[in-house]
Design an enzyme around this catalytic site. Structure first.
Site, short mmCIF file in Angstrom:
data_model
loop_
_atom_site.label_atom_id
_atom_site.label_comp_id
_atom_site.label_asym_id
_atom_site.label_seq_id
_atom_site.Cartn_x
_atom_site.Cartn_y
_atom_site.Cartn_z
N ARG A 225 0.69 -1.04 -0.24
CA ARG A 225 0.30 -0.16 0.16
C ARG A 225 0.58 0.94 0.21
O ARG A 225 2.04 1.72 0.67
CB ARG A 225 -0.81 0.10 1.61
CG ARG A 225 -1.73 -0.76 1.26
CD ARG A 225 -3.11 -0.26 0.09
NE ARG A 225 -3.93 -1.32 0.32
CZ ARG A 225 -4.67 -2.50 -0.70
NH1 ARG A 225 -3.70 -3.00 -1.58
NH2 ARG A 225 -5.64 -3.16 -0.33
N HIS A 273 -1.99 0.26 -9.89
CA HIS A 273 -2.51 -0.67 -8.70
C HIS A 273 -3.55 -1.22 -9.16
O HIS A 273 -4.32 -1.31 -9.68
CB HIS A 273 -3.34 0.60 -7.80
CG HIS A 273 -3.39 -0.34 -6.89
ND1 HIS A 273 -4.19 0.15 -5.39
CD2 HIS A 273 -4.41 -1.47 -6.21
CE1 HIS A 273 -4.34 -0.22 -4.44
NE2 HIS A 273 -4.50 -2.14 -5.28
P1 NDP Z 1 -2.03 -11.49 4.87
O1 NDP Z 1 -3.13 -10.77 5.74
O2 NDP Z 1 -2.87 -12.74 3.72
O3 NDP Z 1 -0.80 -11.73 5.43
C1 NDP Z 1 -0.08 -10.59 5.33
C2 NDP Z 1 1.77 -11.24 5.67
O4 NDP Z 1 2.34 -9.60 5.95
C3 NDP Z 1 1.57 -12.04 6.93
O5 NDP Z 1 2.61 -13.08 6.31
C4 NDP Z 1 1.82 -11.32 8.49
O6 NDP Z 1 2.93 -12.06 8.98
C5 NDP Z 1 2.56 -10.20 7.93
N1 NDP Z 1 2.74 -9.02 8.49
C6 NDP Z 1 1.44 -8.20 8.59
N2 NDP Z 1 1.83 -6.59 9.82
C7 NDP Z 1 3.27 -7.31 9.74
C8 NDP Z 1 4.51 -6.79 10.59
N3 NDP Z 1 4.31 -5.29 11.59
N4 NDP Z 1 5.16 -7.67 10.76
C9 NDP Z 1 6.14 -8.32 9.94
N5 NDP Z 1 5.03 -9.28 9.59
C10 NDP Z 1 3.34 -8.78 9.17
O7 NDP Z 1 -2.38 -10.60 3.13
P2 NDP Z 1 -2.37 -11.48 2.16
O8 NDP Z 1 -1.18 -11.79 0.96
O9 NDP Z 1 -3.42 -11.80 1.24
O10 NDP Z 1 -2.28 -9.14 1.29
C11 NDP Z 1 -0.88 -8.64 1.55
C12 NDP Z 1 -1.61 -6.77 1.17
O11 NDP Z 1 -1.56 -7.37 -0.23
C13 NDP Z 1 -3.11 -6.51 0.86
O12 NDP Z 1 -2.97 -6.18 2.69
C14 NDP Z 1 -3.02 -5.83 0.24
O13 NDP Z 1 -2.42 -4.36 0.55
C15 NDP Z 1 -2.02 -5.67 -0.19
N6 NDP Z 1 -2.60 -6.24 -2.25
C16 NDP Z 1 -1.88 -5.15 -3.09
C17 NDP Z 1 -2.89 -5.38 -4.54
C18 NDP Z 1 -2.31 -4.70 -5.85
O14 NDP Z 1 -3.24 -4.63 -6.49
N7 NDP Z 1 -1.54 -4.14 -5.59
C19 NDP Z 1 -3.63 -6.50 -4.54
C20 NDP Z 1 -3.93 -7.46 -3.54
C21 NDP Z 1 -3.50 -7.33 -2.28
P3 NDP Z 1 1.84 -13.39 10.01
O15 NDP Z 1 1.63 -14.13 9.08
O16 NDP Z 1 3.37 -13.58 11.28
O17 NDP Z 1 0.97 -13.00 10.75
C1 OXD Z 2 -6.15 -5.14 -2.81
C2 OXD Z 2 -6.46 -4.87 -4.09
O1 OXD Z 2 -6.38 -4.93 -1.98
O2 OXD Z 2 -6.47 -4.55 -4.94
O3 OXD Z 2 -7.28 -6.28 -3.29
O4 OXD Z 2 -5.86 -3.64 -3.61
#
Ligand code: NDP
Ligand code: OXD
Length: 310
Positions: A225, A273
């Site tokens: 993000r 995005h």
């Molecule tokens: P998940 O919730 O499945 O995974 C998040 C990961 O981040 C987990 O491994 C978590 O750790 C880790 N994490 C969260 N906070 C911290 C922290 N403070 N320190 C260390 N590790 C942390 O999310 P997704 O994989 O499904 O998606 C990730 C992000 O991708 C979304 O939230 C979104 O912002 C972004 N996204 C962007 C898109 C785009 O088109 N650019 C499309 C879709 C998503 P733990 O496993 O230990 O909980």
């Molecule tokens: C999502 C994105 O979070 O598109 O799905 O960024």
């Protein structure tokens, strides 16, 4: 009383969700915003941005589904405290992210940005070719997207590492966990991919301190993000050579204002995005699976921990 599933996001995609619901769950009254029907019948809502008056408007709401993977667009404080919130985990969005990040990493690995610059200068100059095994790619975030991306990068032969809050095991990946293990993870990372969710702990995470721990000339692929990146610190890291090139799919704000330095920076490569998007047909199937779990009292896939914010 009949159950309404209300969809509040792009209507064209909503019509594809409706087809799946009609086929698989004809008893559910699937409606697309603003055609809400009787608000008392709305038990389920899928939205990117829910209405501000959600709690009073839909007194019988039982689950809020995010139409995307992220939930940072939700104001948790304004939602009923016990309302379950579910983020999108579906094969289509995962596949899209794997494609985007793989493309970006391969491009940086094979010096494509540099060759583009050389072409503009009319310069024919081969650079040394490194194999994937000699390049360490580090992924911040080992969630549904980070792990899928790593699986592909491992298959391509990259030397892969990952970092997350809690400890994970991912085949072929050196996994690091928590603040104590971040320096070691960064020190070995030649191409850094950010797939962290936006929370209070990840806002401004990609800053000068973090960049200073990367090897000289590291690549950055930011698909998390926009507010996770400190823009001025990235510009300084590019200027000093600490970061070689940065592929940014997310910015703050979106879109950037016309005068923003990122637009014309020769080492910043912007996309609007689009790294990945929820795919309506596969998403509706996953949401219907989740509704079955909910009705059976079983855990739903992608249930958000509201205290953690993801
Ligand atoms: P998940 O919730 O499945 O995974 C998040 C990961 O981040 C987990 O491994 C978590 O750790 C880790 N994490 C969260 N906070 C911290 C922290 N403070 N320190 C260390 N590790 C942390 O999310 P997704 O994989 O499904 O998606 C990730 C992000 O991708 C979304 O939230 C979104 O912002 C972004 N996204 C962007 C898109 C785009 O088109 N650019 C499309 C879709 C998503 P733990 O496993 O230990 O909980
Ligand atoms: C999502 C994105 O979070 O598109 O799905 O960024």
């Amino acid at each position: 009383m009949k159950t309404t599933f209300l969809y509040k996001s792009d209507p064209a995609r909503g019509r594809l969700w409706a087809e799946v619901f009609r086929r698989r769950a004809p008893d559910i009254d699937f409606r697309i915003w603003p055609d809400i029907g009787d608000p008392a019948q709305v038990r389920f809502l899928a939205a990117w941005e829910p209405p501000d008056d959600l709690a009073t408007r839909f007194p019988n709401l039982q689950v809020l589904f995010s139409s995307g993977a992220g939930v940072d667009q939700f104001d948790f404080a304004s939602l009923p405290p016990a309302l379950p919130v579910v983020r999108m985990v579906e094969p289509g969005i995962v596949r899209g992210m794997v494609e985007y990040v793989t493309h970006a990493v391969l491009g940086l690995h094979r010096d494509m940005p540099q060759y583009r610059r050389q072409q503009q200068e009319g310069l024919w100059k081969p650079l040394p070719v490194r194999t994937a095994r000699e390049r360490c790619v580090g992924v911040l975030g080992l969630g549904s997207l980070g792990q899928a991306v790593l699986e592909q990068l491992v298959a391509l032969g990259f030397d892969c590492a990952g970092w997350s809050r809690s400890r994970h095991e991912v085949a072929g990946v050196q996994c690091h966990a928590g603040a104590d293990e971040l320096p070691a993870f960064l020190a070995r990372t030649g191409i850094l991919v950010c797939l962290l969710p936006l929370t209070d702990s990840t806002r401004g995470f990609l800053d000068a301190r973090l960049f200073s721990q990367l090897p000289e000339g590291a690549g950055l692929v930011h698909v998390g993000r926009g507010p996770q990146l400190v823009d001025a610190d990235l510009l300084a890291a590019l200027e000093s050579g600490r970061i070689g090139d940065a592929v940014l799919d997310v910015t703050d704000p979106e879109p950037l204002p016309p005068e923003h330095a990122f637009w014309r920076h020769p080492r910043i490569h912007l996309t609007p995005h689009i790294a990945s998007m929820t795919q309506p047909l596969s998403a509706a199937e996953v949401v219907l699976d989740n509704l079955e779990c909910f009705e059976a009292g079983k855990p739903m896939l992608g249930l958000v921990d509201r205290a953690r914010g993801y």
